[in-house]
Design an enzyme around this catalytic site. Structure first.
Site, PDB file in Angstrom:
ATOM      1  N   ASP A 219       0.910  -1.346   0.146  1.00  0.00           N
ATOM      2  CA  ASP A 219       0.466  -0.012  -0.099  1.00  0.00           C
ATOM      3  C   ASP A 219       0.772   1.752   0.400  1.00  0.00           C
ATOM      4  OD1 ASP A 219      -2.101   1.559   0.266  1.00  0.00           O
ATOM      5  OD2 ASP A 219      -2.657   0.829   2.424  1.00  0.00           O
TER       6      ASP A 219
ATOM      7  N   TRP B 208     -11.027  -2.219  -9.166  1.00  0.00           N
ATOM      8  CA  TRP B 208     -11.495  -2.498 -10.194  1.00  0.00           C
ATOM      9  C   TRP B 208     -12.310  -0.694 -10.740  1.00  0.00           C
ATOM     10  CZ3 TRP B 208      -9.614  -4.676 -14.478  1.00  0.00           C
ATOM     11  CH2 TRP B 208      -9.393  -6.038 -14.602  1.00  0.00           C
TER      12      TRP B 208
ATOM     13  N   LEU C  43      10.971 -20.561  -4.036  1.00  0.00           N
ATOM     14  CA  LEU C  43      10.119 -19.394  -3.722  1.00  0.00           C
ATOM     15  C   LEU C  43       8.481 -19.764  -4.887  1.00  0.00           C
ATOM     16  CD1 LEU C  43       9.176 -17.256  -1.894  1.00  0.00           C
ATOM     17  CD2 LEU C  43       9.483 -15.344  -3.974  1.00  0.00           C
TER      18      LEU C  43
ATOM     19  N   ARG D  37     -11.281   1.463  -9.667  1.00  0.00           N
ATOM     20  CA  ARG D  37     -10.461   3.082 -10.213  1.00  0.00           C
ATOM     21  C   ARG D  37     -10.404   3.777 -11.230  1.00  0.00           C
ATOM     22  NH1 ARG D  37      -4.497   2.433  -6.353  1.00  0.00           N
ATOM     23  NH2 ARG D  37      -6.010   1.958  -4.639  1.00  0.00           N
TER      24      ARG D  37
ATOM     25  N   GLU E  39       0.445 -13.520  11.992  1.00  0.00           N
ATOM     26  CA  GLU E  39       1.109 -12.424  12.402  1.00  0.00           C
ATOM     27  C   GLU E  39       0.835 -11.343  11.476  1.00  0.00           C
ATOM     28  OE1 GLU E  39       2.315 -11.627  15.597  1.00  0.00           O
ATOM     29  OE2 GLU E  39       1.279 -14.194  16.113  1.00  0.00           O
TER      30      GLU E  39
ATOM     31  N   GLY F 219       0.380   5.192  -4.537  1.00  0.00           N
ATOM     32  CA  GLY F 219       0.199   6.847  -4.804  1.00  0.00           C
ATOM     33  C   GLY F 219       0.002   7.593  -4.367  1.00  0.00           C
ATOM     34  N   ARG F 220      -0.096   7.294  -2.645  1.00  0.00           N
ATOM     35  CA  ARG F 220       0.967   8.393  -1.693  1.00  0.00           C
ATOM     36  C   ARG F 220       2.125   9.014  -2.126  1.00  0.00           C
ATOM     37  NH1 ARG F 220      -1.111   5.246   3.552  1.00  0.00           N
ATOM     38  NH2 ARG F 220      -1.542   4.131   1.249  1.00  0.00           N
TER      39      ARG F 220
ATOM     40  N   ARG G 229       0.148   9.144 -10.136  1.00  0.00           N
ATOM     41  CA  ARG G 229      -0.036   7.726  -9.726  1.00  0.00           C
ATOM     42  C   ARG G 229       0.773   6.858  -9.732  1.00  0.00           C
ATOM     43  NH1 ARG G 229      -3.950   7.078  -5.355  1.00  0.00           N
ATOM     44  NH2 ARG G 229      -4.449   5.495  -5.977  1.00  0.00           N
TER      45      ARG G 229
ATOM     46  N   HIS H  69       2.908   3.362  -8.555  1.00  0.00           N
ATOM     47  CA  HIS H  69       2.883   1.557  -8.867  1.00  0.00           C
ATOM     48  C   HIS H  69       4.479   1.055  -9.681  1.00  0.00           C
ATOM     49  CE1 HIS H  69      -1.384   2.172  -8.252  1.00  0.00           C
ATOM     50  NE2 HIS H  69      -1.811   2.364  -9.017  1.00  0.00           N
TER      51      HIS H  69
HETATM   52  C1  FPP Z   1      -1.941   0.010  -3.429  1.00  0.00           C
HETATM   53  O1  FPP Z   1      -1.559   1.429  -3.644  1.00  0.00           O
HETATM   54  C2  FPP Z   1      -1.342  -0.914  -4.161  1.00  0.00           C
HETATM   55  C3  FPP Z   1      -1.812  -1.470  -5.593  1.00  0.00           C
HETATM   56  C4  FPP Z   1      -3.643  -1.399  -5.845  1.00  0.00           C
HETATM   57  C5  FPP Z   1      -1.497  -1.844  -6.701  1.00  0.00           C
HETATM   58  C6  FPP Z   1       0.264  -2.936  -6.017  1.00  0.00           C
HETATM   59  C7  FPP Z   1       0.782  -2.823  -7.446  1.00  0.00           C
HETATM   60  C8  FPP Z   1       2.204  -2.827  -7.871  1.00  0.00           C
HETATM   61  C9  FPP Z   1       3.204  -2.482  -6.360  1.00  0.00           C
HETATM   62  C10 FPP Z   1       2.792  -3.012  -8.801  1.00  0.00           C
HETATM   63  C11 FPP Z   1       2.303  -4.145  -9.577  1.00  0.00           C
HETATM   64  C12 FPP Z   1       2.212  -5.081  -9.321  1.00  0.00           C
HETATM   65  C13 FPP Z   1       2.993  -6.530  -9.550  1.00  0.00           C
HETATM   66  C14 FPP Z   1       3.165  -7.500  -8.723  1.00  0.00           C
HETATM   67  C15 FPP Z   1       3.960  -6.066 -10.389  1.00  0.00           C
HETATM   68  P1  FPP Z   1      -1.873   2.234  -3.832  1.00  0.00           P
HETATM   69  O2  FPP Z   1      -3.097   3.224  -5.391  1.00  0.00           O
HETATM   70  O3  FPP Z   1      -3.735   2.055  -2.821  1.00  0.00           O
HETATM   71  O4  FPP Z   1      -1.293   3.303  -2.876  1.00  0.00           O
HETATM   72  P2  FPP Z   1      -2.578   5.076  -2.467  1.00  0.00           P
HETATM   73  O5  FPP Z   1      -3.117   4.314  -0.667  1.00  0.00           O
HETATM   74  O6  FPP Z   1      -1.031   5.794  -0.884  1.00  0.00           O
HETATM   75  O7  FPP Z   1      -3.556   5.504  -3.324  1.00  0.00           O
END
Ligand code: FPP
Length: 274
Positions: A33, A82, A144, A84, A220, A36-37, A46, A50
């Protein structure tokens, strides 16, 4: 065996120490998470968050593999995601596709097995094709297991399991009395995987967000304040050392865990003397 053998002596020694602990988690699940921030803090779109998040994915996959973790599950796209803006969804799909195309050879060389959970049929066809190629190519690998949760929601998975069980009961293949926790778990997308021992969430949020609700019953939880694009190997080491300090009681008392043999004898004697 370390990826490309290019690893610093310091990392090597930390990873060797971690590997030596018997109670190192077998399965780590991560809610990535804060992309975006991270981007917002830099005043950039944003999607750049990613993109940088993928750099963290690469480092965490590699470090987990080098440290001897057997299962790593990443929450990459939830069913709720979806909703977003379309640009962000399309951008994420493209990033996922190019990540897999670029990394598949190295993942395969390092014996990583790619696995998927979620409503994969709802992803764009080109992403499904890339993912299908990756899972087929790596299916015999014994290093893994990297599971990507895509278009995933735990309630969706649980509801789906209930439907499948009901169908099996209706067909006469299963009797309701035989439905145990193990039977139920075998109908989930995570069938065959151990439950996560450790769930990490980044960006300081204290929520499960519909992630592995059944499987995390005894997991945990470790919350990192770092935003996902900033979460790197040192942060994973910190989470692992924190986990190693914890006492996992699974409903038992501390005495039972620390001294199971003598506790058992005490109980037997108390019964004998009563
Ligand atoms: C949450 O951050 C993150 C996601 C919804 C997507 C995570 C995806 C990736 C890290 C890239 C693709 C993944 C792989 C495995 C190749 P957010 O956008 O909700 O952040 P925010 O809460 O700060 O807005």
């Amino acid at each position: 065996m370390y990826w490309n053998n290019d690893i610093s002596l310091e990392d090597k020694s930390i990873q060797e120490e971690l590997r030596s602990y018997e109670n190192l988690p077998k399965h780590i699940a991560i809610i990535m998470d804060g992309n975006g921030r991270w981007a917002k803090n830099k005043n950039i779109p944003r999607l750049f968050g990613h993109r940088e998040g993928i750099e963290s994915v690469k480092e965490i996959v590699r470090t987990s593999s080098d440290t001897g973790i057997k299962y790593l599950t990443l929450y990459a796209f939830s069913l709720e995601n979806w909703k977003r803006p379309m640009d962000e969804v399309n951008g994420l799909m493209k990033l996922l596709d190019s990540f897999m195309k670029q990394e598949i050879e190295e993942l395969h060389r390092n014996k990583v097995r790619i696995n998927l959970i979620g409503k994969i049929s709802s992803l764009p066809k080109y992403v499904q094709d890339t993912l299908h190629f990756a899972t087929q190519k790596t299916k015999e690998n014994e290093g893994l297991t990297l599971t990507l949760a895509l278009s995933y929601g735990a309630r969706w998975d649980i509801t789906r399991a209930v439907q499948l069980i009901a169908m099996d009961v209706r067909r006469g293949n299963l009797s309701p009395e035989d439905i145990s926790e193990e039977t139920f778990a075998s109908y989930l997308n995570t069938n065959g995987m151990p439950d996560p021992d450790l769930m990490i969430r980044t960006s300081g949020e204290y929520r499960l967000s519909n992630f592995l609700l059944w499987e995390l019953a005894y997991g945990e939880i470790y919350i990192s304040d770092k935003l996902w694009p900033k979460f790197r190997k040192q942060d994973l080491y910190n989470a692992l050392f924190d986990f190693l300090k914890r006492e996992r009681r699974f409903g038992k008392t501390s005495d039972q865990i620390n001294n199971s043999d003598s506790y058992f004898k005490k109980v037997v004697n108390a019964i004998k003397n009563s």
